[in-house]
Enzyme design. Structure first.
Site, PDB file in Angstrom:
ATOM      1  NE  ARG A  23      -1.078 -27.440  15.507  1.00  0.00           N
ATOM      2  CZ  ARG A  23      -0.620 -26.551  16.359  1.00  0.00           C
ATOM      3  NH1 ARG A  23       0.238 -26.913  17.280  1.00  0.00           N
ATOM      4  NH2 ARG A  23      -0.999 -25.299  16.284  1.00  0.00           N
ATOM      5  CG  ASP A  31       6.155 -16.364  -4.785  1.00  0.00           C
ATOM      6  OD1 ASP A  31       4.977 -16.084  -4.484  1.00  0.00           O
ATOM      7  OD2 ASP A  31       6.817 -17.227  -4.182  1.00  0.00           O
ATOM      8  CD  GLU A  54       7.228 -20.321   6.639  1.00  0.00           C
ATOM      9  OE1 GLU A  54       8.122 -19.977   7.431  1.00  0.00           O
ATOM     10  OE2 GLU A  54       6.955 -21.494   6.415  1.00  0.00           O
ATOM     11  CB  ILE A  62       2.236 -19.089  10.114  1.00  0.00           C
ATOM     12  CG1 ILE A  62       1.535 -20.032  11.118  1.00  0.00           C
ATOM     13  CG2 ILE A  62       3.708 -18.877  10.450  1.00  0.00           C
ATOM     14  CD1 ILE A  62       1.608 -19.634  12.556  1.00  0.00           C
ATOM     15  CE  LYS A 104       6.584 -15.581  -1.224  1.00  0.00           C
ATOM     16  NZ  LYS A 104       5.353 -15.529  -0.452  1.00  0.00           N
ATOM     17  CG  ASN A 163       5.048 -13.305   4.795  1.00  0.00           C
ATOM     18  OD1 ASN A 163       5.645 -13.491   5.844  1.00  0.00           O
ATOM     19  ND2 ASN A 163       4.731 -14.289   3.955  1.00  0.00           N
ATOM     20  CB  ALA A 174      -4.284 -21.014   0.013  1.00  0.00           C
TER      21      ALA A 174
HETATM   22  N1  LIG Z   1      -1.196 -19.860   2.031  1.00  0.00           N
HETATM   23  C1  LIG Z   1      -0.703 -19.724   0.824  1.00  0.00           C
HETATM   24  O1  LIG Z   1      -1.316 -19.121  -0.063  1.00  0.00           O
HETATM   25  C2  LIG Z   1       0.636 -20.308   0.501  1.00  0.00           C
HETATM   26  C3  LIG Z   1       1.036 -20.376  -0.829  1.00  0.00           C
HETATM   27  C4  LIG Z   1       2.285 -20.919  -1.151  1.00  0.00           C
HETATM   28  C5  LIG Z   1       3.093 -21.379  -0.134  1.00  0.00           C
HETATM   29  N2  LIG Z   1       2.672 -21.308   1.152  1.00  0.00           N
HETATM   30  C6  LIG Z   1       3.550 -21.853   2.186  1.00  0.00           C
HETATM   31  O2  LIG Z   1       2.921 -22.976   2.792  1.00  0.00           O
HETATM   32  C7  LIG Z   1       3.401 -23.116   4.129  1.00  0.00           C
HETATM   33  C8  LIG Z   1       2.194 -23.281   5.049  1.00  0.00           C
HETATM   34  O3  LIG Z   1       1.518 -22.047   5.066  1.00  0.00           O
HETATM   35  P1  LIG Z   1      -0.043 -21.890   5.241  1.00  0.00           P
HETATM   36  O4  LIG Z   1      -0.413 -20.620   4.552  1.00  0.00           O
HETATM   37  O5  LIG Z   1      -0.769 -23.128   4.902  1.00  0.00           O
HETATM   38  O6  LIG Z   1      -0.109 -21.662   6.818  1.00  0.00           O
HETATM   39  P2  LIG Z   1      -1.387 -21.497   7.714  1.00  0.00           P
HETATM   40  O7  LIG Z   1      -2.610 -21.387   6.889  1.00  0.00           O
HETATM   41  O8  LIG Z   1      -1.069 -20.440   8.698  1.00  0.00           O
HETATM   42  O9  LIG Z   1      -1.465 -22.901   8.488  1.00  0.00           O
HETATM   43  C9  LIG Z   1      -0.479 -23.275   9.397  1.00  0.00           C
HETATM   44  C10 LIG Z   1      -0.556 -24.771   9.630  1.00  0.00           C
HETATM   45  O10 LIG Z   1       0.529 -25.139  10.473  1.00  0.00           O
HETATM   46  C11 LIG Z   1       0.026 -25.849  11.588  1.00  0.00           C
HETATM   47  N3  LIG Z   1       0.833 -25.677  12.770  1.00  0.00           N
HETATM   48  C12 LIG Z   1       0.972 -24.574  13.536  1.00  0.00           C
HETATM   49  N4  LIG Z   1       1.790 -24.839  14.563  1.00  0.00           N
HETATM   50  C13 LIG Z   1       2.166 -26.139  14.434  1.00  0.00           C
HETATM   51  C14 LIG Z   1       2.994 -27.004  15.182  1.00  0.00           C
HETATM   52  N5  LIG Z   1       3.632 -26.584  16.282  1.00  0.00           N
HETATM   53  N6  LIG Z   1       3.154 -28.284  14.763  1.00  0.00           N
HETATM   54  C15 LIG Z   1       2.539 -28.707  13.662  1.00  0.00           C
HETATM   55  N7  LIG Z   1       1.719 -27.936  12.896  1.00  0.00           N
HETATM   56  C16 LIG Z   1       1.549 -26.668  13.288  1.00  0.00           C
HETATM   57  C17 LIG Z   1      -1.367 -25.262  11.792  1.00  0.00           C
HETATM   58  O11 LIG Z   1      -2.119 -26.157  12.589  1.00  0.00           O
HETATM   59  P3  LIG Z   1      -3.310 -25.592  13.522  1.00  0.00           P
HETATM   60  O12 LIG Z   1      -4.374 -25.159  12.585  1.00  0.00           O
HETATM   61  O13 LIG Z   1      -3.666 -26.796  14.328  1.00  0.00           O
HETATM   62  O14 LIG Z   1      -2.747 -24.460  14.326  1.00  0.00           O
HETATM   63  C18 LIG Z   1      -1.833 -25.177  10.348  1.00  0.00           C
HETATM   64  O15 LIG Z   1      -2.223 -26.431   9.879  1.00  0.00           O
HETATM   65  C19 LIG Z   1       4.244 -21.858   4.425  1.00  0.00           C
HETATM   66  O16 LIG Z   1       5.594 -22.168   4.246  1.00  0.00           O
HETATM   67  C20 LIG Z   1       3.819 -20.880   3.325  1.00  0.00           C
HETATM   68  O17 LIG Z   1       4.843 -19.978   2.975  1.00  0.00           O
HETATM   69  C21 LIG Z   1       1.471 -20.786   1.507  1.00  0.00           C
HETATM   70  O1  LIG Z   2       1.705 -13.894   0.238  1.00  0.00           O
HETATM   71  P1  LIG Z   2       1.868 -14.705   1.476  1.00  0.00           P
HETATM   72  O2  LIG Z   2       2.649 -13.986   2.502  1.00  0.00           O
HETATM   73  O3  LIG Z   2       0.544 -15.133   2.014  1.00  0.00           O
HETATM   74  O4  LIG Z   2       2.625 -16.023   1.040  1.00  0.00           O
HETATM   75  C1  LIG Z   2       1.916 -16.964   0.251  1.00  0.00           C
HETATM   76  C2  LIG Z   2       2.605 -17.465  -0.981  1.00  0.00           C
HETATM   77  O5  LIG Z   2       3.972 -17.550  -0.806  1.00  0.00           O
HETATM   78  C3  LIG Z   2       2.287 -16.724  -2.265  1.00  0.00           C
HETATM   79  O6  LIG Z   2       2.844 -17.399  -3.376  1.00  0.00           O
END
Ligand SMILES: NC(=O)c1ccc[n+]([C@@H]2O[C@H](COP(=O)([O-])OP(=O)(O)OC[C@H]3O[C@@H](n4cnc5c(N)ncnc54)[C@H](OP(=O)(O)O)[C@@H]3O)[C@@H](O)[C@H]2O)c1
Ligand SMILES: O=P(O)(O)OC[C@H](O)CO
Length: 339
Positions: free
Chosen positions: A42, A255, A292, A290, A202, A267, A151
């Site tokens: 975005r 996880d 979740e 964020i 989790k 988290n 990530a």
């Molecule tokens: N991070 C990990 O290691 C990891 C691993 C496995 C799964 N996940 C899952 O992946 C998903 C994304 O997590 P993340 O870690 O990538 O989150 P993140 O790093 O906090 O990034 C959040 C993303 O959401 C966007 N966003 C925020 N508000 C928004 C809105 N109103 N409309 C549209 N986009 C918006 C942000 O955009 P802006 O930057 O413009 O605010 C950013 O691109 C979650 O469900 C998480 O559980 C994450």
């Molecule tokens: O560990 P968190 O809260 O950053 O969540 C990221 C992913 O779900 C880990 O697999």
């Protein structure tokens, strides 16, 4: 559904929805393979920066983006044009926002991959159920990316494992092949709902771990908390989607462990701030990312009003975050219930 990837001939065209940490890590993984990515985010500023400097300045800024294979855009319909796969990688609370302007016709013939470990607030639905309801995507075109994988470690090319779940074995295998690379091993499985619910749960447990850590509890307590949490996850997942499954697998227990113990965990970090006395607003402001679990605990708590599963850890986190209960009191109450 047979995809072009299955032939091994043509490059795969994929839409990535989200510009955060996980989307950036997945783009890096996909760049290892013959995948052309249209990457929607975005933020115009982040997109422009990637086009000019080939890295995402806001998330995982060390990751080099190969802009010959990855085209960044901020118009979601452009990102959806001509792709065979769509990966959803924004937090669940923002999926509807991110997909503004997209309707069922834009999803025609596409495989949808949820990389999200959260629930749609209000609707209290898993992301795959919500996508199916909103856009008519059938179960055999839907999969989820699961497994203990941060990530930040993908950015460092640390050996990682992903589990790809779909009701359709060939869909799971296709997606597993897309994401398999030098430093990521992938396994296709069929327990899509069990895995999605366990991934949501989790995050709530990681909040609890963070809260206790912030309150000064040690490793001894956390080990008991996590073991009890695993039983809580089992009770809930078995109640909501009964199926024979081995919860000691890495998509479930793995996880939970990575999120409960890793300093990278969003988290756990959020929970730690709450345990240290931050308000929810100040904890959210402190983090660039964020958590979740904050949204998920409300959904799971509300779903469990119907199911009535014994879930003292979820209840305690809910009361702290939504009823303004004092973390000390809730964790004191929990202490007596753990074994
Ligand atoms: N991070 C990990 O290691 C990891 C691993 C496995 C799964 N996940 C899952 O992946 C998903 C994304 O997590 P993340 O870690 O990538 O989150 P993140 O790093 O906090 O990034 C959040 C993303 O959401 C966007 N966003 C925020 N508000 C928004 C809105 N109103 N409309 C549209 N986009 C918006 C942000 O955009 P802006 O930057 O413009 O605010 C950013 O691109 C979650 O469900 C998480 O559980 C994450
Ligand atoms: O560990 P968190 O809260 O950053 O969540 C990221 C992913 O779900 C880990 O697999």
């Amino acid at each position: 559904m047979k995809t072009q990837h299955g032939t091994g001939q043509l490059p795969v065209r994929l839409t990535m929805v989200g510009g955060g940490s996980w989307a950036t890590a997945l783009v890096k993984i996909l760049s290892e393979n013959n995948v052309t990515v249209k990457w929607w985010m975005r933020s115009e500023a982040d997109a422009d920066h990637i086009k000019r400097y080939h890295h995402n300045k806001s998330y995982l800024s060390d990751v080099q983006i190969n802009t010959r294979k990855v085209r960044v855009c901020t118009r979601i319909r452009d990102a959806f044009r001509d792709s065979e796969y769509v990966i959803l990688a924004v937090p669940a609370a923002f999926v509807a926002d991110a997909l503004t302007g997209i309707n069922a016709s834009h999803f025609t013939d596409k495989c949808v991959i949820s990389a999200i470990k959260g629930m749609i607030p209000g609707a209290n639905q898993l992301v795959t159920d919500w996508v199916s309801d909103q856009y008519g995507v059938s179960a055999e075109r839907m999969s989820v990316i699961a497994g203990p994988c941060h990530a930040e470690e993908v950015a460092l090319e640390k050996q990682s494992y992903l589990t790809i779940a779909s009701q359709d074995p060939s869909c799971a295998e296709d997606v597993a092949a897309l994401l398999r690379c030098r430093f990521v091993q992938t396994t296709p499985v069929d327990d899509i709902y069990g895995i999605e619910y366990a991934a949501v749960m989790k995050n709530i447990i990681a909040l609890a771990c963070g809260i206790t850590h912030g309150l000064g509890y040690g490793d001894n307590f956390q080990a008991v908390l996590v073991s009890n949490a695993m039983q809580e996850i089992r009770r809930f997942v078995d109640a909501i989607y009964p199926k024979h499954r081995d919860l000691s697998g890495s998509a479930y227990l793995g996880d939970l462990l990575v999120t409960a113990y890793s300093p990278f965990s969003r988290n756990r970090t959020f929970g730690t701030l709450i345990g240290r006395g931050y308000t929810i607003q100040s904890a959210q402001a402190e983090m660039n990312m964020i958590a979740e679990g904050y949204y998920a605990v409300k959904s799971i708590y509300e779903i469990n009003r119907r199911c009535g599963v014994d879930m003292p850890i979820v209840d305690a986190v809910y009361k702290i975050l939504y009823d303004r209960a004092a973390p000390t009191g809730e964790m004191n109450g929990l202490k007596g219930l753990l074994k």
